[in-house]
Design an enzyme around this catalytic site. Structure first.
Site, PDB file in Angstrom:
ATOM      1  N   LYS A 171      35.671  23.508  31.566  1.00 44.51           N
ATOM      2  CA  LYS A 171      36.207  24.677  32.636  1.00 44.51           C
ATOM      3  C   LYS A 171      35.786  25.874  31.804  1.00 44.51           C
ATOM      4  CE  LYS A 171      37.952  24.893  36.512  1.00 44.51           C
ATOM      5  NZ  LYS A 171      37.701  24.124  37.543  1.00 44.51           N
TER       6      LYS A 171
HETATM    7  P1  NAD Z   1      38.754  31.164  45.677  1.00 45.14           P
HETATM    8  O1  NAD Z   1      38.749  32.128  44.792  1.00 45.14           O
HETATM    9  O2  NAD Z   1      37.434  31.041  46.865  1.00 45.14           O
HETATM   10  O3  NAD Z   1      40.290  31.280  46.897  1.00 45.14           O
HETATM   11  C1  NAD Z   1      41.163  31.449  46.335  1.00 45.14           C
HETATM   12  C2  NAD Z   1      42.288  31.658  47.765  1.00 45.14           C
HETATM   13  O4  NAD Z   1      43.693  31.712  46.941  1.00 45.14           O
HETATM   14  C3  NAD Z   1      42.009  33.310  47.714  1.00 45.14           C
HETATM   15  O5  NAD Z   1      42.209  33.063  49.396  1.00 45.14           O
HETATM   16  C4  NAD Z   1      43.144  33.863  47.243  1.00 45.14           C
HETATM   17  O6  NAD Z   1      43.546  35.035  48.196  1.00 45.14           O
HETATM   18  C5  NAD Z   1      44.452  32.814  47.503  1.00 45.14           C
HETATM   19  N1  NAD Z   1      45.514  33.025  46.593  1.00 45.14           N
HETATM   20  C6  NAD Z   1      45.513  33.453  45.503  1.00 45.14           C
HETATM   21  N2  NAD Z   1      46.989  33.376  45.065  1.00 45.14           N
HETATM   22  C7  NAD Z   1      47.647  33.190  46.244  1.00 45.14           C
HETATM   23  C8  NAD Z   1      49.056  33.051  46.492  1.00 45.14           C
HETATM   24  N3  NAD Z   1      49.992  33.085  45.835  1.00 45.14           N
HETATM   25  N4  NAD Z   1      49.289  32.556  47.740  1.00 45.14           N
HETATM   26  C9  NAD Z   1      48.425  32.367  48.556  1.00 45.14           C
HETATM   27  N5  NAD Z   1      47.216  32.349  48.335  1.00 45.14           N
HETATM   28  C10 NAD Z   1      46.768  32.941  47.138  1.00 45.14           C
HETATM   29  O7  NAD Z   1      38.960  29.921  45.085  1.00 45.14           O
HETATM   30  P2  NAD Z   1      38.654  28.373  45.314  1.00 45.14           P
HETATM   31  O8  NAD Z   1      37.191  28.030  44.832  1.00 45.14           O
HETATM   32  O9  NAD Z   1      38.866  28.208  46.895  1.00 45.14           O
HETATM   33  O10 NAD Z   1      39.692  27.551  44.476  1.00 45.14           O
HETATM   34  C11 NAD Z   1      41.037  27.365  45.006  1.00 45.14           C
HETATM   35  C12 NAD Z   1      41.612  26.021  44.243  1.00 45.14           C
HETATM   36  O11 NAD Z   1      40.928  24.914  44.215  1.00 45.14           O
HETATM   37  C13 NAD Z   1      41.662  26.320  42.425  1.00 45.14           C
HETATM   38  O12 NAD Z   1      42.744  25.769  42.099  1.00 45.14           O
HETATM   39  C14 NAD Z   1      40.470  25.685  42.056  1.00 45.14           C
HETATM   40  O13 NAD Z   1      40.404  25.274  40.776  1.00 45.14           O
HETATM   41  C15 NAD Z   1      40.337  24.522  43.153  1.00 45.14           C
HETATM   42  N6  NAD Z   1      39.187  23.940  43.260  1.00 45.14           N
HETATM   43  C16 NAD Z   1      37.938  24.404  43.616  1.00 45.14           C
HETATM   44  C17 NAD Z   1      36.813  23.893  43.758  1.00 45.14           C
HETATM   45  C18 NAD Z   1      35.341  24.534  44.131  1.00 45.14           C
HETATM   46  O14 NAD Z   1      34.798  23.755  44.390  1.00 45.14           O
HETATM   47  N7  NAD Z   1      35.547  25.940  44.591  1.00 45.14           N
HETATM   48  C19 NAD Z   1      36.733  22.384  43.447  1.00 45.14           C
HETATM   49  C20 NAD Z   1      38.146  21.906  43.143  1.00 45.14           C
HETATM   50  C21 NAD Z   1      39.000  22.382  42.905  1.00 45.14           C
END
Ligand code: NAD
Length: 425
Positions: A118
């Site tokens: 990561k």
């Molecule tokens: P992103 O930045 O696109 O979206 C994150 C979202 O969470 C945003 O809408 C943000 O406003 C919201 N957020 C943050 N704090 C918050 C809170 N306290 N309450 C409500 N909403 C809140 O990120 P993402 O890529 O969608 O990743 C989200 C999660 O999924 C992370 O844990 C990431 O590690 C995990 N993840 C992502 C991927 C990927 O392919 N992008 C793959 C596996 C896991």
């Protein structure tokens, strides 16, 4: 010039430290069940490489910020390290280490030949212009350059990063190599060797996991989604497409609620225009904590770690939780929810769709070929359903929760790889 290092009093523990404690607890529990010896446990608890770098960024007004960046390769025993890069102000070395460890178990669990990694940069991307973000990304990549490469360590998008970030990474790496190296990152735009189906892959995987766990028709199943970013918005859309009623979603600015179901496509258009879910006209406002505690059938936490804790777990009413985010539930909350009979499809299974299609993108890049969307979709579905089936049967055989079973399988496969390779010298 400003130097940005998160400030903390010695008594405070960061969200990252809490995430790492959770990851160590899960590893210890799995190691105990697998009967691993102390040496192997120490090997699995320790990242192979861990790099902290300073990233100086020239701002538009000519001043310079210096921010911290990280890249952790937790394990490389089964193949190159693989894991996203996060841009978030609160990220630190502990959080990045926890996320890298979860990547190791996730790749092993779904049977792809990768270790876990990561990366992160401690910035709020919303506070930077696109040109500043480009300079920041390129400088960060330059600092971690010796670690990454298509055979060594392959980054991907995570919180606060996207296809554009991956394009800058691919370009920076390729310019240094002297030729185009598309396989150095995944989640790239299509014209640079991206894969069909990658953008929605994590969300599609969440939908597949949720429908498998529901075990009944999704028609009318009520859903709340925390986090309306790349994973959450896509998951809401795919679940609505399958017939579920998405009644509430949130982002960092607030939550919106419509008991008869949100028009997810309309909400996505509103977010594209306004940058936030707050203010969407066809829904009521809701508190961020209230969303987690709604009386819904399915809760999808898709924001950050530590959303469901010992404090709010007793008030969670959803019978099924499918973890789009990494580490959203603490071990204490796990215990409370298990005692209440709540089923949790754990992160390392539920959100594995992203790394599965990243792997398919990398395979296409190194073979210089391209697969159709339906080929990708089929492989993703097969791999998700087969991993879900394995976790479910280990859980039933050994009387474990789905999280415990997923860790027994993932940790067990990595431990087996270490045993077979032996210890050099
Ligand atoms: P992103 O930045 O696109 O979206 C994150 C979202 O969470 C945003 O809408 C943000 O406003 C919201 N957020 C943050 N704090 C918050 C809170 N306290 N309450 C409500 N909403 C809140 O990120 P993402 O890529 O969608 O990743 C989200 C999660 O999924 C992370 O844990 C990431 O590690 C995990 N993840 C992502 C991927 C990927 O392919 N992008 C793959 C596996 C896991």
């Amino acid at each position: 010039m400003s130097v940005m290092v998160p400030s903390m009093t010695p008594a405070q523990i960061s969200a990252g430290q809490e995430a790492l404690e959770s990851a160590h607890f899960q590893l210890d529990s799995a190691a105990e069940r697998l009967g691993l010896d102390d040496g192997l446990r120490a090997m699995l608890a320790t990242p192979r490489r861990s790099l902290t770098v300073a990233v100086p960024v020239r701002r538009e007004d000519g001043s310079m910020d210096v921010v911290q960046g990280f890249r952790v390769q937790h394990n490389v025993s089964r193949g190159p390290a693989k894991g996203g890069i996060r841009f978030h102000p609160a990220t630190d070395i502990h959080e990045v280490t926890a996320l890298a460890m979860w990547m190791t178990w996730k790749c092993a669990l779904v049977g792809i030949p990768y270790g876990g990694a990561k990366g992160g940069v401690a910035v709020d991307p919303a506070g930077y212009t696109t040109r500043e973000l480009e300079r920041l990304t390129r400088r960060y990549v330059n600092e971690i350059l010796p670690l990454i490469g298509p055979d060594k360590d392959i980054p991907a998008p995570d919180v606060g990063t996207d296809e554009q970030t991956m394009a800058w990474i691919m370009d920076t790496y390729s310019v240094n190599a002297g030729y185009a190296v598309p396989g150095v990152v995944t989640g790239k735009p299509m014209p640079l060797g991206g894969s069909l189906g990658r953008a929605g892959a994590t969300s599609r995987g969440v939908q597949i996991a949720a429908l498998s766990a529901l075990g009944r028709s999704p028609e009318g199943v009520t859903v709340a989604v925390q986090g309306f970013g790349k994973v959450g918005a896509g998951a809401a859309q795919y679940l609505a497409d399958a017939g579920c009623k998405v009644v509430a979603v949130s982002d960092v600015t607030g939550a919106v609620y419509a008991p008869d179901g949100l028009d997810v496509a309309g909400l996505r258009a509103w977010v594209a225009e306004s940058g936030q879910v707050r203010g969407y006209r066809d829904a009521d406002a809701l508190g961020l904590d209230e969303l987690l505690e709604l009386d819904v059938d399915l809760l999808v936490p898709a924001a950050l770690e530590g959303a469901i804790t010992e404090a709010n777990a007793p008030r969670i009413r959803a019978r099924l939780i499918v973890e789009g985010a990494n580490g959203p539930t603490t071990p204490e909350a796990d215990r409370v929810l298990a005692a209440n009979g709540t089923t949790i499809v754990p992160d390392i299974l539920a959100n594995a769709g992203g790394v599965i299609v990243s792997y398919l993108e990398w395979v296409q890049n190194i073979q210089a070929c391209s697969w159709s969307e339906s080929q990708i979709e089929r492989k993703l579905r097969d791999m998700m359903e087969s991993a879900y089936g394995e976790v479910k049967s280990v859980a039933a055989e050994r009387d474990l929760t789905l999280r415990e079973a997923a860790h027994v399988i993932g940790v067990g496969r990595v431990a087996e790889a270490h045993r077979m390779r032996g210890l050099y010298p």
